[in-house]
Write an enzyme that holds these catalytic residues in place. Sequence first.
Site, mmCIF file in Angstrom:
data_model
loop_
_atom_site.group_PDB
_atom_site.id
_atom_site.type_symbol
_atom_site.label_atom_id
_atom_site.label_comp_id
_atom_site.label_asym_id
_atom_site.label_seq_id
_atom_site.Cartn_x
_atom_site.Cartn_y
_atom_site.Cartn_z
ATOM 1 C CG PHE A 274 -5.457 128.139 31.914
ATOM 2 C CD1 PHE A 274 -5.956 129.085 32.790
ATOM 3 C CD2 PHE A 274 -6.300 127.105 31.531
ATOM 4 C CE1 PHE A 274 -7.252 129.014 33.278
ATOM 5 C CE2 PHE A 274 -7.599 127.015 32.011
ATOM 6 C CZ PHE A 274 -8.079 127.966 32.889
ATOM 7 C CG ASP A 275 2.639 128.457 33.958
ATOM 8 O OD1 ASP A 275 3.201 127.814 33.049
ATOM 9 O OD2 ASP A 275 3.256 129.028 34.873
#
Length: 394
Positions: A100-101
């Site tokens: 998750f960025d």
Amino acid sequence: MVVFSKTAALVLGLSTAVSAAPAPTRKGFTINQIARPANKTRTVNLPGLYARSLAKFGGTVPQSVKEAASKGSAVTTPQNNDEEYLTPVTVGKSTLHLDFDTGSADLWVFSDELPSSEQTGHDLYTPSSSATKLSGYSWDISYGDGSSASGDVYRDTVTVGGVTTNKQAVEAASKISSEFVQDTANDGLLGLAFSSINTVQPKAQTTFFDTVKSQLDSPLFAVQLKHDAPGVYDFGYIDDSKYTGSITYTDADSSQGYWGFSTDGYSIGDGSSSSSGFSAIADTGTTLILLDDEIVSAYYEQVSGAQESYEAGGYVFSCSTDLPDFTVVIGDYKAVVPGKYINYAPVSTGSSTCYGGIQSNSGLGLSILGDVFLKSQYVVFNSEGPKLGFAAQA
């Protein structure tokens, strides 16, 4: 700056729940990250991580970092040093483990379109029977360490925690570099930055969060990354059991597509706070803390024996050294990063020299507060405003 106490947050949460009651599809949910098996080993290219982070934001990668990255300076490590935090996501018919960025806006995944040699060890996306291929659409991403990925685009069903959308743009990799192939724990990336920087051509697509936020009780997500442990993402609500004191809010700058904000100063160890604030980005997709040279130099002046190593591509020091804390001032709140978090990892297997979790931003003009910073905080990413909230983890 706005400070919300737990009581205020609870009252707001209750009022939101009441107003949302007529719409039963609205909800909040928590998704837990997955830890790698303790006996799983892999190779981490430390200067490569650094180079990728600089290039991600358009920064210049110093020649020393390029050379160190190309030589593959690395450490073979189990699930420690917190290089990545992976989260299970159902994409089409497949459950994948994604990074998750908050510093990018693409949802790209390993797929069955890759050559068989590039599929080994990864869970793969296979378009569901209801998927639609977007004819003429493509994506292509390159990073500063030489890694890259590209492919086709589908519209398919994606489920994260308790929320599903059947119209999410999924970027299926048909070509990918060895740097990604070798990291068999990671099956792709889910971007949580603003949709304006999505890289799909000829028309940018919305992020998963932008696609589903109307289903949530509140258009926000909160992040609790952990040191040497899997973390948690809360979507649609704030969990007051995960932080202490109050949440301090500050305006987020989305003009460049990132979760940017302005700090009000910093301090090193027990020293007094500098009133020199800096512009920063809160990025779960960057491992390190990247700061202006003067701040980095000031920090390592307080670390006995620390030096900037051309060979290692960054600041290094003896692994046995006790490092000072680093504090970021946000309004009246002081976000403290413990020194032990900044002792990131040995520069190579068995080495007594360690790589610093704080490195130069190489004149980028922005500081990047990555996981080394975030794993000491509970951080709220609220699209209304937009704004960011910070509190110490419970």
